[in-house]
Design an enzyme around this catalytic site. Sequence first.
Site, PDB file in Angstrom:
ATOM      1  N   HIS A 169       1.725   4.505  -2.810  1.00 37.12           N
ATOM      2  CA  HIS A 169       1.818   5.961  -2.626  1.00 37.12           C
ATOM      3  C   HIS A 169       3.189   6.454  -3.108  1.00 37.12           C
ATOM      4  O   HIS A 169       3.300   7.507  -3.722  1.00 37.12           O
ATOM      5  CB  HIS A 169       1.685   6.327  -1.142  1.00 37.12           C
ATOM      6  N   HIS A 213       3.351   6.830  -6.752  1.00 41.99           N
ATOM      7  CA  HIS A 213       2.606   8.032  -7.129  1.00 41.99           C
ATOM      8  C   HIS A 213       3.525   9.259  -7.064  1.00 41.99           C
ATOM      9  O   HIS A 213       3.543  10.088  -7.969  1.00 41.99           O
ATOM     10  CB  HIS A 213       1.410   8.192  -6.179  1.00 41.99           C
ATOM     11  N   HIS A 218       0.831  -1.203   0.000  1.00 41.22           N
ATOM     12  CA  HIS A 218       0.000   0.000   0.000  1.00 41.22           C
ATOM     13  C   HIS A 218       0.876   1.269   0.000  1.00 41.22           C
ATOM     14  O   HIS A 218       0.739   2.131  -0.862  1.00 41.22           O
ATOM     15  CB  HIS A 218      -0.911  -0.019   1.237  1.00 41.22           C
ATOM     16  N   GLU A 219       1.784   1.351   0.953  1.00 45.42           N
ATOM     17  CA  GLU A 219       2.639   2.541   1.046  1.00 45.42           C
ATOM     18  C   GLU A 219       3.543   2.657  -0.166  1.00 45.42           C
ATOM     19  O   GLU A 219       3.859   3.750  -0.633  1.00 45.42           O
ATOM     20  CB  GLU A 219       3.453   2.533   2.346  1.00 45.42           C
TER      21      GLU A 219
END
Length: 695
Positions: free
Chosen positions: A492, A495, A488-489
């Site tokens: 990010h 991104h 998940h991290e």
Amino acid sequence: MKYIKLALLLLGIIIMTNCSKNNVLLSEWDTPFQTPPFDQIEEADYLPALKEGLKQETKEIKKIIKNKETPSFKNTIEAYEATGQLLNKIASVFYSVRGTDATDVLDSIAKEFSPMQTKHHDDIMLNAKLFKKIKFVFDNTDRDSLTTEQNTLLDKVYGDFVRNGANLDKKQKEQLRKINEELSLLSLNFGQNVRDDGNEWELVLEETDLTGLPESIISAAANIATVRGHEGKWVITLDKPSWIPFLTYSDQRDLREKVFTAYINRGNNNNKYDNKEIIPKIVNLRIERANLLGYTTHADYVLERSMAKTAENVYDFLHQLWKPALNRAKAEAYDYQSMIYKDGGSFKLEPWDWWYYAEKVRVAKYDLDDNELRPYFTVDNVRDGAFWLATQLFGITFEERFDIPKYFEEVKTFEVKEADGTHIGILYTDYHPRKGKGVGAWCGGFRDQSNRNENWVYPLVTNVGNFTNAVDGKPALLSLDEVETLFHEFGHALHGLLSNHTYTNYTMPRDFVEFPSQIMENWAVEPEVLKHYALHYETGEPIPDELITKIQNASLHNQGFATVEYLAASFLDMDWHTLAATNNWDPIEFEKASMTKIGLIPEIIPRYNSYYFKHIFAGWAYSAGYYSYIWSAILDSDGFQYFKDSGDLFNRQIAEKYRKYALGLSGTEDAAETYRKFRGKDPEIEPLLIKRGLK
Ligand SMILES: [Zn+2]
């Protein structure tokens, strides 16, 4: 005349260089990729550097105001967007280090600096001369002469000022200031009440009360008892790591009820921490503020900057999910009730029984033990699995560097490169808990990517976690939950690393921002990906098929409950913030009506009741926005389905579109448009329903 000015300017530079000679934060960073020189930064450097940052930005703003030319996009909007770079550079490092390695000194700097920063921000937002120029550009610019990105920036900058009251007259501005002050005080009180009411509560256990609890929970409860002055006993508190395992495992039904009841009544005990009177005050002030700024409701004001856009859209999509989720939850309640009868009980399933029987059914049905999985999830393998996935999708690579200064010795630094070796940015990984580190996991950074005046700035991104440590000579072995968090991290982080922006001053809609992170969790548990990275730490054998099947089956367990309690809280949030007229609301009655309307079953309560719903009442970060998580979940499930439907989980063509639009350009245009460009159509709800077993 000209020469004198130049001389003065030079003198100014010399003076400035002189006083900042010792402060490394204010000098050029002579490090690989101009990364922060952590080995040279001292705590005493921060405050003077931050203050200098404020000063510089004030000067930059003055310069814009003094410019005699007709205000234009370039000399006003672009110039304004570029202000505050020094402040950003230093503040990013400061807040990042304080998040991972807080000390008393850093805390006191933050305390001293925070009001200065607030005042600085207010001074800019209420600067009438600056706004006059911005408004001139907004009203007079030929929009066709600007790129999409520039148009977005112009709307954003103008909008920031308007939303902060720049268009109001003097009296109204005064009124707004008063409302904001009152609101910030009330929010602060609200949060403190939840904290203090919860903190004071404890349940002291005798040895006979421990039945059903696993060894690890018992020893944690013993530790808490020692800290709280009940040496030799066991204590349960209202912190999640304490009460959730207790409700999951304790055989003592009456004690489960006690803990649960205490948890859901924080802020509702008619004592000095009671929040029931604060709630209508907050709600009413938000309505007044919205009206003052030209909106009918607080939700209208907030949602203007979201992907969902209107309250109607939010309700519409919450309702689409609600029915299937509620049906699933009812089926789960039936399963758990059957388990009660099977166990010889004759009582009706109540909310405080839910965790306990969900766990019993989980073990009986899926037989998945986290400890069976952990040996396949060493932290290095999982991280390399995430890197490998990014290589499959985008061709990018990750190479560990040993020459980049670190803020803590355990941190690792990786250079991220294109397939052809071109530099992209740096990723810092910092995965394990230590004293001074904040709780949870997050993605942060020291520098955003930008390309002002064709001058490409490379991003520096961090991934921080509090994952299980290495013990007993074994490597750090993660739980499945931690594996998903790491992916998940990392999403990010991608991104931030793969963004392709000219400017940095954008708003990333809250309901879009979890899309790039959550989509990575889908890959993390796909058999093709697991087989690659989940290797046993002793034998090197890949995870067996039988365990993969168990992971997949168990992922559907209790999803009705999880979705329903979440949606119920989302409805509650929306109901409070779509009110258009002030009133003296009774939160308990209001909530009852709100839940009756959607037909919530009595065995489940909203994940947050109003009087401890900090997301929406302690500060307003998630007011009219609690729905965002599941909105992003629709995007990630639908987006991942695109890869699946193509028959290739690593489809390079789709990945390129994902990179270009969803990661690269997000924020620079309307988020729904960004999504459409990637996906070729609007998101659908189906894939999420299927993924959660709701259909
Ligand atoms: Zn996230």
